[in-house]
Design a protein around this motif. Structure first.
Motif, PDB file in Angstrom:
ATOM      1  N   ASP A  79       5.973 -18.007  -4.871  1.00 26.66           N
ATOM      2  CA  ASP A  79       6.728 -17.306  -5.910  1.00 26.66           C
ATOM      3  C   ASP A  79       6.178 -15.887  -5.941  1.00 26.66           C
ATOM      4  OD1 ASP A  79       8.011 -16.347  -8.112  1.00 26.66           O
ATOM      5  OD2 ASP A  79       7.052 -17.679  -9.570  1.00 26.66           O
TER       6      ASP A  79
ATOM      7  N   THR B 140       7.470  -5.370  -6.529  1.00 29.68           N
ATOM      8  CA  THR B 140       7.867  -6.775  -6.360  1.00 29.68           C
ATOM      9  C   THR B 140       7.909  -7.510  -7.690  1.00 29.68           C
ATOM     10  OG1 THR B 140       6.858  -6.749  -4.152  1.00 29.68           O
ATOM     11  CG2 THR B 140       7.329  -8.903  -5.098  1.00 29.68           C
TER      12      THR B 140
ATOM     13  N   THR C  82      11.440  -7.585  -9.142  1.00 28.99           N
ATOM     14  CA  THR C  82      12.559  -8.092  -8.346  1.00 28.99           C
ATOM     15  C   THR C  82      12.756  -9.585  -8.586  1.00 28.99           C
ATOM     16  OG1 THR C  82      11.122  -8.528  -6.440  1.00 28.99           O
ATOM     17  CG2 THR C  82      12.167  -6.357  -6.567  1.00 28.99           C
TER      18      THR C  82
ATOM     19  N   SER D  99      13.811 -11.667  -6.243  1.00 34.91           N
ATOM     20  CA  SER D  99      13.202 -12.211  -5.025  1.00 34.91           C
ATOM     21  C   SER D  99      12.741 -11.021  -4.197  1.00 34.91           C
ATOM     22  CB  SER D  99      14.203 -13.061  -4.233  1.00 34.91           C
ATOM     23  OG  SER D  99      15.332 -12.284  -3.866  1.00 34.91           O
ATOM     24  N   TYR D 100      11.788 -11.261  -3.314  1.00 41.30           N
ATOM     25  CA  TYR D 100      11.194 -10.138  -2.593  1.00 41.30           C
ATOM     26  C   TYR D 100      12.246  -9.360  -1.817  1.00 41.30           C
ATOM     27  CZ  TYR D 100       8.803  -7.496   0.974  1.00 41.30           C
ATOM     28  OH  TYR D 100       8.391  -6.482   1.792  1.00 41.30           O
ATOM     29  N   GLN D 101      12.217  -8.038  -1.979  1.00 41.47           N
ATOM     30  CA  GLN D 101      13.068  -7.157  -1.188  1.00 41.47           C
ATOM     31  C   GLN D 101      12.364  -5.822  -1.011  1.00 41.47           C
ATOM     32  OE1 GLN D 101      16.710  -5.945  -3.345  1.00 41.47           O
ATOM     33  NE2 GLN D 101      15.910  -7.064  -5.101  1.00 41.47           N
TER      34      GLN D 101
ATOM     35  N   ASN E 212      10.511 -11.462 -14.615  1.00 35.19           N
ATOM     36  CA  ASN E 212       9.298 -12.119 -14.099  1.00 35.19           C
ATOM     37  C   ASN E 212       8.171 -12.106 -15.133  1.00 35.19           C
ATOM     38  OD1 ASN E 212      10.347 -12.719 -11.470  1.00 35.19           O
ATOM     39  ND2 ASN E 212      10.096 -10.558 -10.939  1.00 35.19           N
TER      40      ASN E 212
END
Length: 578
Positions: free
Chosen positions: A545, A344, A347, A349-351, A365
């Motif tokens: 986030d 995570t 990424t 956004s979460y996937q 990030n």
């Protein structure tokens, strides 16, 4: 001019007279430890007897209304039974698995024992905060990675796993109990003299009979002691019940105490929170009493004497490969939440992990986290907290340990008892009591209130670590320095501490690792100016986030592993060499 110099000399001498006098230092230590430990406990008791909506010393009124509300409430019995069932189930699974793996690594020919030891020792550096978040990403019913993969592979219409259940809370906590229990049980299995087992085999008993009639009866007192100790730890635990339990509407005593003192809406109810804290303190003291009784009864089960022996390793035969695969599969399950956090963190956004998503992974990030003033301040605060807390508590523990070992007077015994007292006080209770002590002082809201709290909570460990080390030093070393004209402080600083530097460093690393991974203290005492990495991760997760929180979590874990892993590898090599 000469008169002026002679007039200034006494003041400099007076400054060093304090350090040269053990009696004065002992009195100073008594005052400091009493303020650190007794002060919060007294305030906690006072707050539990104060009316609601006021701080403990803002009124002179005393009332038992808070305790009446607890014992008359319909949910109190449910809260207590839930706490006991949660602790008992977690410890039963965690300690049971730890005992089995300890037996396999210490008493059988299972391969990979060194790797297992290093892994489990190092795993204690992974914060429960990170593990809890990882399991949420793995098995939440909506978009948990394992549930999404199970639906795609098996065509299921409902989730295969759920984070929002009592059993999920128990199993996740059991994974956290497992490494610590293994460390405590490893020595128990490796130090057991195999002569009694050999005698059973000589008389024709089968391996299962020897295990049931000889091995287990010898080990049960030690396993029971570890189990009770771990129950005491789980009853006091906060992070996993807070992260997993609250989402599932499962409340235990520790989270109830926190929510009353730090509600999401409304004003804090310090009186009721303190009353629950007193009840939790009483339960912890009861468990500690049972623990010491179990340790005391272990005297008649001692089989390690002055006679040399070599532990006998049993051959697993055809079971060697299957058992090894099962153990390493268990470690694979333990690693899954950490791998999910790691994924995570890359990424946008979460996937869910997939081959198609590999192309979108990046270090953005991490760049964003390290460039953020919020994260930079959290890292600086964490470094200050870790270095200040570990250094202060180990130095304070060294002084207390010296008086506990070398001075048999009443004051030294009182000092030793006070230093050990935080062991019986659940951290969430102690931190709320510290909050009430310092809420009207300039130290509140700064990083230094976190340092004070960490020193108080870790004081018992530091004292016990240095006490065990000091018992191995003969007092004649210090006496020789005194005969040569050295003061007590010079002897302590130049002889005692250098001889104990290995134990001091080991204790320092332990305190540093546990301080940086702890969420209880930073969350309860959090303000905008004293955010550390643990509380920053929680705030980013709650925002939400998720990728940013995952990146910060990975940085925290890597920092802890840099501290812990080299020490454990060296310790394992030393053990193998011995």
């Amino acid at each position: 001019m000469m008169a002026d110099v002679s007039a200034e000399q006494p003041s400099g001498t007076a400054r060093w007279t304090f350090l040269a006098s053990p009696s004065l230092i002992k009195i100073a230590l008594l005052v400091v430890v009493a303020i650190l430990v007794l002060g919060p406990v007294i305030v906690l008791l006072r707050a539990s007897l104060a009316p609601q909506d006021v701080l403990p010393f803002e009124t002179s009124a005393f009332t038992f209304a808070n305790f009446r509300q607890i014992f008359a409430g319909n949910d109190t019995f449910t809260l207590l039974t839930t706490t006991i069932a949660y602790a008992g189930g977690s410890v039963l699974l965690g300690v049971g698995a730890a005992a089995l793996v300890a037996w396999l690594t210490e008493r059988t020919d299972m391969p990979g024992a060194t790797v297992i030891r290093v892994f489990l020792f190092s795993w204690m550096a992974v914060p429960p905060l990170v593990i809890g978040f990882g399991w949420v990403l793995l098995i939440n019913p909506g978009n948990g990675a394992l549930n999404v993969l199970a639906r795609a592979a098996l065509g299921l219409t409902s989730p295969l796993f759920t984070i929002y259940s009592f059993w999920s809370l128990i199993i996740i906590t059991a994974f956290s109990v497992f490494p610590t229990a293994y460390v405590m049980l490893g020595g128990l299995f490796s130090n057991m003299d195999p002569q009694l087992e050999s005698a059973g085999h000589v008389h024709g008993s089968r391996s299962f009979t020897v295990m049931r009639r000889i091995t287990l009866p010898l080990l049960i007192p030690g396993i029971l002691s570890v189990g009770i100790f771990m129950v005491m730890i789980v009853v006091q635990a906060f992070e996993i019940p807070f992260i997993v339990g609250l989402s599932a509407q499962i409340r235990v005593l520790s989270t109830r105490v926190y929510l009353l003192a730090s509600p999401t809406t409304g004003i804090p109810n310090y009186g009721l929170s303190s009353a629950f804290g007193v009840c939790l303190l009483g339960l912890a003291c009861l468990l500690m009493w049972v623990y010491f009784r179990c340790v005391g009864t272990g005297e008649k089960y001692r089989v390690v004497t002055g006679k040399a022996f070599r532990p006998r390793r049993q051959k697993l035969g055809v079971w060697r490969l299957p058992v090894t695969c099962i153990v390493f599969a268990l470690f694979g399950v333990m690693i899954l939440p950490l791998l999910m956090i790691f994924w995570t963190s890359f990424t946008a956004s979460y996937q869910v992990p997939s081959l198609a998503a590999l192309g979108s992974l990046s270090f953005d990030n991490y760049s964003r986290a390290l460039a953020s003033p919020f994260a930079q301040q959290a890292i600086i605060n964490t470094l200050v907290l870790v270095f200040a807390s570990a250094t202060l508590v180990m130095f304070l523990g060294s002084l207390i340990a010296w008086f506990s070992v070398r001075d048999r007077g009443l004051a030294a015994r009182i000092l030793d008892v006070l230093a050990f007292a935080p062991t019986a006080i659940p951290p969430v209770v102690m931190v709320i009591a510290i909050l009430l002590v310092y809420i009207r002082t300039p130290v509140y809201g700064t990083i230094w209130i976190l340092v004070l709290s960490s020193v108080t909570v870790q004081l018992a460990f530091a004292t016990r670590t240095m006490t065990s080390a000091l018992t191995q030093l003969h007092k004649e070393l210090g006496d020789a320095a005194t005969v040569c004209g050295a003061s007590w402080w010079t002897s302590f600083r130049c002889i005692t501490l250098p001889l104990l530097r290995v134990q001091f460093l080991s204790g320092w690393l332990f305190v540093a690792a546990h301080t940086s991974r702890d969420l209880t203290i930073p969350l309860v005492l959090m303000t905008s100016s004293n955010v550390v990495l643990a509380s920053a991760i929680w705030m980013m997760w709650d925002f939400p986030d998720l990728p940013g929180a995952a990146a910060m979590a990975v940085l925290l874990v890597l920092g802890l592993l840099v501290i812990v892993l080299p020490v454990q590898i060296l310790a394992t090599r030393g053990r193998s060499g011995a």
